[in-house]
Write a protein that holds these residues in place. Structure first.
Motif, short mmCIF file in Angstrom:
data_model
loop_
_atom_site.label_atom_id
_atom_site.label_comp_id
_atom_site.label_asym_id
_atom_site.label_seq_id
_atom_site.Cartn_x
_atom_site.Cartn_y
_atom_site.Cartn_z
N LEU A 198 -81.41 -4.69 60.98
CA LEU A 198 -81.84 -6.03 61.39
C LEU A 198 -83.36 -6.15 61.30
O LEU A 198 -84.08 -5.29 61.79
CB LEU A 198 -81.37 -6.33 62.82
CG LEU A 198 -79.85 -6.21 63.04
CD1 LEU A 198 -79.52 -6.36 64.52
CD2 LEU A 198 -79.10 -7.26 62.21
N VAL A 199 -83.83 -7.23 60.67
CA VAL A 199 -85.26 -7.45 60.46
C VAL A 199 -85.59 -8.89 60.85
O VAL A 199 -84.79 -9.80 60.62
CB VAL A 199 -85.64 -7.22 58.98
CG1 VAL A 199 -87.12 -7.49 58.75
CG2 VAL A 199 -85.27 -5.81 58.54
N ASN A 200 -86.76 -9.08 61.45
CA ASN A 200 -87.20 -10.43 61.80
C ASN A 200 -88.44 -10.82 60.99
O ASN A 200 -89.39 -10.05 60.90
CB ASN A 200 -87.52 -10.54 63.29
CG ASN A 200 -86.26 -10.46 64.13
OD1 ASN A 200 -85.84 -9.39 64.54
ND2 ASN A 200 -85.65 -11.60 64.36
N VAL A 201 -88.40 -12.02 60.41
CA VAL A 201 -89.55 -12.56 59.69
C VAL A 201 -89.80 -13.97 60.21
O VAL A 201 -89.22 -14.94 59.73
CB VAL A 201 -89.30 -12.58 58.16
CG1 VAL A 201 -90.51 -13.20 57.45
CG2 VAL A 201 -89.06 -11.18 57.64
N GLY A 202 -90.67 -14.05 61.23
CA GLY A 202 -90.97 -15.35 61.82
C GLY A 202 -92.45 -15.60 61.98
O GLY A 202 -92.87 -16.71 62.29
N THR A 203 -93.26 -14.57 61.77
CA THR A 203 -94.70 -14.68 61.90
C THR A 203 -95.37 -14.12 60.65
O THR A 203 -94.74 -13.42 59.85
CB THR A 203 -95.21 -13.89 63.12
OG1 THR A 203 -94.98 -12.48 62.88
CG2 THR A 203 -94.50 -14.31 64.41
N LEU A 204 -96.66 -14.41 60.51
CA LEU A 204 -97.40 -13.88 59.36
C LEU A 204 -97.41 -12.36 59.38
O LEU A 204 -97.24 -11.71 58.34
CB LEU A 204 -98.83 -14.44 59.38
CG LEU A 204 -99.71 -14.04 58.20
CD1 LEU A 204 -99.11 -14.51 56.88
CD2 LEU A 204 -101.13 -14.60 58.38
N ALA A 205 -97.59 -11.77 60.58
CA ALA A 205 -97.61 -10.30 60.69
C ALA A 205 -96.27 -9.70 60.26
O ALA A 205 -96.23 -8.68 59.56
CB ALA A 205 -97.94 -9.90 62.12
#
Length: 296
Positions: free
Chosen positions: A282-289
Protein backbone atom coordinates in the motif's frame (compact mmCIF):
# COMPACT_ATOMS: atom_id res chain seq x y z
CA UNK A 1 6.54 -5.62 -13.32
CA UNK A 2 4.40 -5.16 -10.22
CA UNK A 3 0.74 -5.07 -11.14
CA UNK A 4 -0.70 -1.87 -9.65
CA UNK A 5 -4.11 -0.36 -8.95
CA UNK A 6 -4.74 3.33 -8.42
CA UNK A 7 -7.58 4.15 -6.03
CA UNK A 8 -9.11 7.56 -5.40
CA UNK A 9 -10.70 8.77 -2.15
CA UNK A 10 -13.97 10.65 -1.90
CA UNK A 11 -15.68 13.05 0.45
CA UNK A 12 -14.25 12.83 3.96
CA UNK A 13 -10.62 12.83 2.80
CA UNK A 14 -10.50 16.57 2.18
CA UNK A 15 -8.35 18.83 4.37
CA UNK A 16 -7.64 22.54 4.54
CA UNK A 17 -4.60 23.26 2.36
CA UNK A 18 -4.69 19.97 0.45
CA UNK A 19 -2.86 20.16 -2.85
CA UNK A 20 -1.40 23.62 -2.31
CA UNK A 21 2.13 22.16 -2.20
CA UNK A 22 1.54 20.88 -5.75
CA UNK A 23 1.76 24.47 -7.04
CA UNK A 24 5.51 23.89 -7.25
CA UNK A 25 4.87 21.54 -10.16
CA UNK A 26 4.90 22.84 -13.75
CA UNK A 27 1.40 23.52 -15.03
CA UNK A 28 -0.30 23.04 -11.66
CA UNK A 29 -1.35 26.66 -11.21
CA UNK A 30 -2.76 26.75 -14.74
CA UNK A 31 -4.88 23.69 -13.97
CA UNK A 32 -6.21 25.22 -10.75
CA UNK A 33 -7.07 28.40 -12.66
CA UNK A 34 -8.77 26.50 -15.49
CA UNK A 35 -10.87 24.63 -12.93
CA UNK A 36 -11.80 27.88 -11.19
CA UNK A 37 -12.95 29.38 -14.49
CA UNK A 38 -15.22 26.40 -15.16
CA UNK A 39 -16.59 26.32 -11.60
CA UNK A 40 -17.06 30.06 -11.19
CA UNK A 41 -15.16 30.16 -7.87
CA UNK A 42 -11.52 29.88 -6.82
CA UNK A 43 -10.38 26.36 -6.00
CA UNK A 44 -7.20 27.58 -4.30
CA UNK A 45 -9.05 30.13 -2.16
CA UNK A 46 -11.59 27.51 -1.13
CA UNK A 47 -8.95 24.93 -0.25
CA UNK A 48 -7.06 27.45 1.87
CA UNK A 49 -10.10 28.99 3.59
CA UNK A 50 -9.53 28.85 7.39
CA UNK A 51 -13.30 28.45 7.84
CA UNK A 52 -12.96 24.94 6.32
CA UNK A 53 -15.05 25.90 3.32
CA UNK A 54 -13.56 22.88 1.57
CA UNK A 55 -15.67 20.59 3.78
CA UNK A 56 -18.92 21.97 2.39
CA UNK A 57 -20.24 19.33 -0.06
CA UNK A 58 -20.74 21.99 -2.74
CA UNK A 59 -16.97 22.63 -2.76
CA UNK A 60 -15.53 19.38 -1.41
CA UNK A 61 -16.23 17.25 -4.46
CA UNK A 62 -14.86 19.60 -7.17
CA UNK A 63 -11.78 20.38 -5.05
CA UNK A 64 -11.00 16.70 -4.53
CA UNK A 65 -11.50 16.02 -8.23
CA UNK A 66 -9.09 18.83 -9.19
CA UNK A 67 -6.35 17.81 -6.73
CA UNK A 68 -6.59 14.10 -7.50
CA UNK A 69 -6.68 14.57 -11.27
CA UNK A 70 -3.62 16.81 -11.03
CA UNK A 71 -1.80 14.00 -9.22
CA UNK A 72 -2.91 11.61 -11.98
CA UNK A 73 -1.45 13.90 -14.63
CA UNK A 74 1.90 14.15 -12.84
CA UNK A 75 2.16 10.39 -12.29
CA UNK A 76 1.43 9.74 -15.95
CA UNK A 77 3.89 12.42 -17.08
CA UNK A 78 6.53 10.59 -15.06
CA UNK A 79 5.80 7.32 -16.80
CA UNK A 80 3.50 5.59 -14.34
CA UNK A 81 0.37 3.77 -15.48
CA UNK A 82 -2.15 1.75 -13.46
CA UNK A 83 -3.37 -1.73 -14.35
CA UNK A 84 -6.73 -1.18 -12.63
CA UNK A 85 -8.50 1.87 -11.19
CA UNK A 86 -11.29 2.40 -8.67
CA UNK A 87 -12.63 5.30 -6.63
CA UNK A 88 -14.73 5.64 -3.50
CA UNK A 89 -17.96 7.54 -4.32
CA UNK A 90 -16.71 10.90 -5.73
CA UNK A 91 -13.36 9.17 -6.35
CA UNK A 92 -14.93 7.07 -9.10
CA UNK A 93 -15.09 10.21 -11.26
CA UNK A 94 -11.32 10.59 -10.96
CA UNK A 95 -10.86 6.87 -11.68
CA UNK A 96 -12.78 7.32 -14.94
CA UNK A 97 -10.63 10.35 -15.80
CA UNK A 98 -7.47 8.36 -15.05
CA UNK A 99 -8.74 5.59 -17.33
CA UNK A 100 -9.26 8.05 -20.19
CA UNK A 101 -13.06 7.74 -20.25
CA UNK A 102 -13.46 11.53 -20.49
CA UNK A 103 -11.27 14.64 -20.32
CA UNK A 104 -10.62 16.81 -17.27
CA UNK A 105 -13.22 19.46 -18.11
CA UNK A 106 -15.96 16.93 -18.80
CA UNK A 107 -15.37 15.17 -15.49
CA UNK A 108 -15.26 18.43 -13.57
CA UNK A 109 -18.54 19.53 -15.14
CA UNK A 110 -20.20 16.32 -13.98
CA UNK A 111 -18.72 16.63 -10.50
CA UNK A 112 -19.84 20.27 -10.23
CA UNK A 113 -23.47 19.36 -10.94
CA UNK A 114 -23.31 16.28 -8.70
CA UNK A 115 -22.02 18.41 -5.82
CA UNK A 116 -24.76 20.99 -6.35
CA UNK A 117 -27.49 18.37 -6.30
CA UNK A 118 -26.09 16.52 -3.30
CA UNK A 119 -25.57 19.72 -1.30
CA UNK A 120 -29.25 20.54 -1.80
CA UNK A 121 -30.41 17.16 -0.47
CA UNK A 122 -31.68 18.11 2.98
CA UNK A 123 -33.66 14.96 3.76
CA UNK A 124 -32.05 12.04 5.49
CA UNK A 125 -29.06 11.11 7.59
CA UNK A 126 -25.95 8.95 7.45
CA UNK A 127 -24.09 7.19 10.25
CA UNK A 128 -20.90 5.15 10.47
CA UNK A 129 -20.73 1.92 12.46
CA UNK A 130 -17.44 0.41 13.59
CA UNK A 131 -17.01 -2.97 15.27
CA UNK A 132 -20.33 -4.80 14.87
CA UNK A 133 -21.84 -8.18 14.04
CA UNK A 134 -22.54 -8.14 10.30
CA UNK A 135 -25.37 -10.68 10.45
CA UNK A 136 -27.09 -8.69 13.18
CA UNK A 137 -26.69 -5.46 11.22
CA UNK A 138 -27.97 -6.90 7.94
CA UNK A 139 -30.97 -8.42 9.71
CA UNK A 140 -31.79 -5.09 11.36
CA UNK A 141 -31.48 -3.26 8.02
CA UNK A 142 -33.76 -5.83 6.42
CA UNK A 143 -36.37 -5.28 9.13
CA UNK A 144 -36.16 -1.47 9.13
CA UNK A 145 -37.77 0.46 6.25
CA UNK A 146 -36.13 3.58 4.79
CA UNK A 147 -32.52 2.77 5.68
CA UNK A 148 -29.85 0.97 3.65
CA UNK A 149 -26.19 -0.02 3.71
CA UNK A 150 -24.63 2.95 1.90
CA UNK A 151 -20.89 2.22 2.19
CA UNK A 152 -19.64 -1.31 2.79
CA UNK A 153 -16.07 -0.23 3.52
CA UNK A 154 -14.62 -3.35 5.14
CA UNK A 155 -15.65 -6.14 7.50
CA UNK A 156 -15.63 -3.84 10.52
CA UNK A 157 -16.69 -0.47 9.11
CA UNK A 158 -19.84 0.53 7.25
CA UNK A 159 -22.05 3.56 6.71
CA UNK A 160 -25.84 3.41 6.78
CA UNK A 161 -28.12 5.95 5.11
CA UNK A 162 -31.81 6.76 5.36
CA UNK A 163 -34.43 8.78 7.18
CA UNK A 164 -33.37 10.11 10.61
CA UNK A 165 -35.88 7.88 12.40
CA UNK A 166 -34.73 4.76 10.53
CA UNK A 167 -31.02 5.49 11.08
CA UNK A 168 -31.67 6.07 14.80
CA UNK A 169 -33.57 2.78 14.99
CA UNK A 170 -30.64 0.85 13.52
CA UNK A 171 -28.12 2.61 15.78
CA UNK A 172 -30.25 1.75 18.81
CA UNK A 173 -30.87 -1.83 17.71
CA UNK A 174 -27.36 -2.98 16.76
CA UNK A 175 -24.45 -3.43 19.15
CA UNK A 176 -21.37 -1.67 17.81
CA UNK A 177 -18.06 -0.53 19.22
CA UNK A 178 -18.86 2.89 17.81
CA UNK A 179 -21.74 4.57 16.00
CA UNK A 180 -21.29 8.10 14.68
CA UNK A 181 -23.77 10.29 12.83
CA UNK A 182 -22.05 11.97 9.88
CA UNK A 183 -22.13 15.68 9.18
CA UNK A 184 -23.62 15.49 5.70
CA UNK A 185 -26.64 17.21 4.15
CA UNK A 186 -28.58 14.13 3.07
CA UNK A 187 -28.92 10.37 2.83
CA UNK A 188 -26.30 9.81 0.13
CA UNK A 189 -26.12 6.44 -1.65
CA UNK A 190 -29.71 5.58 -0.76
CA UNK A 191 -33.11 5.61 -2.51
CA UNK A 192 -33.77 8.97 -0.83
CA UNK A 193 -31.41 10.45 -3.45
CA UNK A 194 -33.72 9.36 -6.29
CA UNK A 195 -34.89 12.87 -7.21
CA UNK A 196 -31.33 14.21 -7.33
CA UNK A 197 -30.25 11.13 -9.28
CA UNK A 198 -32.97 11.74 -11.88
CA UNK A 199 -31.81 15.34 -12.33
CA UNK A 200 -28.21 14.21 -12.60
CA UNK A 201 -29.11 11.56 -15.18
CA UNK A 202 -30.25 14.34 -17.51
CA UNK A 203 -26.78 15.90 -17.20
CA UNK A 204 -24.96 12.59 -17.60
CA UNK A 205 -26.97 11.20 -20.54
CA UNK A 206 -25.54 13.37 -23.35
CA UNK A 207 -21.92 13.06 -22.20
CA UNK A 208 -19.78 10.87 -24.47
CA UNK A 209 -17.79 8.16 -22.65
CA UNK A 210 -14.76 6.61 -24.34
CA UNK A 211 -13.57 3.04 -23.88
CA UNK A 212 -11.44 2.89 -20.74
CA UNK A 213 -7.72 2.43 -21.28
CA UNK A 214 -7.58 0.27 -18.14
CA UNK A 215 -10.38 -1.69 -16.44
CA UNK A 216 -12.47 0.23 -13.89
CA UNK A 217 -13.97 -1.37 -10.77
CA UNK A 218 -17.17 0.56 -10.08
CA UNK A 219 -18.86 1.30 -6.76
CA UNK A 220 -22.13 -0.44 -7.63
CA UNK A 221 -20.41 -3.35 -9.43
CA UNK A 222 -16.83 -4.34 -8.51
CA UNK A 223 -16.31 -6.44 -11.63
CA UNK A 224 -13.81 -4.70 -13.95
CA UNK A 225 -15.03 -3.18 -17.21
CA UNK A 226 -13.72 -0.97 -20.01
CA UNK A 227 -17.02 -0.66 -21.90
CA UNK A 228 -18.26 2.96 -22.14
CA UNK A 229 -21.96 2.20 -21.75
CA UNK A 230 -21.38 -0.18 -18.85
CA UNK A 231 -19.28 2.40 -17.01
CA UNK A 232 -21.84 5.12 -17.72
CA UNK A 233 -24.75 2.98 -16.52
CA UNK A 234 -22.87 2.15 -13.33
CA UNK A 235 -22.12 5.81 -12.69
CA UNK A 236 -25.80 6.64 -13.19
CA UNK A 237 -26.70 4.14 -10.44
CA UNK A 238 -24.05 5.41 -8.03
CA UNK A 239 -25.97 8.23 -6.35
CA UNK A 240 -28.67 5.87 -5.07
CA UNK A 241 -26.58 2.68 -4.95
CA UNK A 242 -24.24 1.32 -2.29
CA UNK A 243 -20.48 1.84 -2.39
CA UNK A 244 -19.22 -1.77 -2.38
CA UNK A 245 -15.67 -0.95 -1.33
CA UNK A 246 -15.08 -4.17 0.64
CA UNK A 247 -15.86 -6.17 -2.51
CA UNK A 248 -13.64 -3.90 -4.62
CA UNK A 249 -10.80 -4.53 -2.16
CA UNK A 250 -11.34 -8.30 -2.35
CA UNK A 251 -11.43 -8.15 -6.15
CA UNK A 252 -8.01 -6.50 -6.46
CA UNK A 253 -5.95 -9.64 -5.63
CA UNK A 254 -8.26 -11.62 -7.95
CA UNK A 255 -7.13 -9.25 -10.72
CA UNK A 256 -3.49 -10.03 -9.92
CA UNK A 257 -2.93 -6.67 -8.23
CA UNK A 258 0.06 -6.61 -5.87
CA UNK A 259 0.37 -2.88 -5.17
CA UNK A 260 -2.30 -0.27 -4.45
CA UNK A 261 -1.57 3.44 -4.73
CA UNK A 262 -4.07 5.78 -3.07
CA UNK A 263 -3.95 8.92 -5.20
CA UNK A 264 -5.31 11.82 -3.18
CA UNK A 265 -5.24 13.41 0.27
CA UNK A 266 -5.10 11.28 3.40
CA UNK A 267 -4.94 7.52 3.76
CA UNK A 268 -8.57 6.46 4.21
CA UNK A 269 -8.65 3.91 1.40
CA UNK A 270 -5.31 2.26 2.14
CA UNK A 271 -6.49 1.99 5.75
CA UNK A 272 -9.69 0.25 4.65
CA UNK A 273 -7.90 -2.06 2.20
CA UNK A 274 -5.26 -3.02 4.78
CA UNK A 275 -7.96 -4.57 6.95
CA UNK A 276 -9.37 -6.55 4.03
CA UNK A 277 -6.28 -7.60 2.04
CA UNK A 278 -3.25 -7.81 4.30
CA UNK A 279 -0.80 -8.96 1.61
CA UNK A 280 -1.11 -5.98 -0.73
CA UNK A 281 1.62 -3.35 -0.84
CA UNK A 282 0.00 0.00 0.00
CA UNK A 283 1.33 3.41 -1.05
CA UNK A 284 -0.06 6.92 -0.58
CA UNK A 285 0.45 9.76 -3.06
CA UNK A 286 -1.35 12.86 -1.81
CA UNK A 287 1.40 15.40 -1.23
CA UNK A 288 4.39 16.69 -3.16
CA UNK A 289 6.75 14.87 -0.77
CA UNK A 290 4.91 11.56 -1.28
CA UNK A 291 4.93 12.13 -5.02
CA UNK A 292 8.67 12.71 -5.04
CA UNK A 293 9.22 9.65 -2.81
CA UNK A 294 7.39 7.45 -5.32
CA UNK A 295 9.27 9.01 -8.21
CA UNK A 296 12.52 8.46 -6.39
Amino acid sequence: MTKTAWVFPGQGSQAIGMGVDLLELPGARAKFEAASTLLGWSVLDTIQSPEDKVSNTLYTQPCLYVVESLLVDVLKERGYQPDRVAGHSLGEYVALYAAGVYDFETGLGLVKRRAELMSQASDGMMAALIGFDREELMAKLEDTPDVVLANDNNAGQVVISGTPAAVDAVLAGVKAKRGVKLNVSGAFHSPLMAEAATEFQAVLAPVAFQQAQVPVLSNVDPSPSVEPQVLKDRLAQQMTGSVRWREISLQLPQEGIERVVEVGPGNVLTGLIKRTCKDLELVNVGTLAQLEAVAG
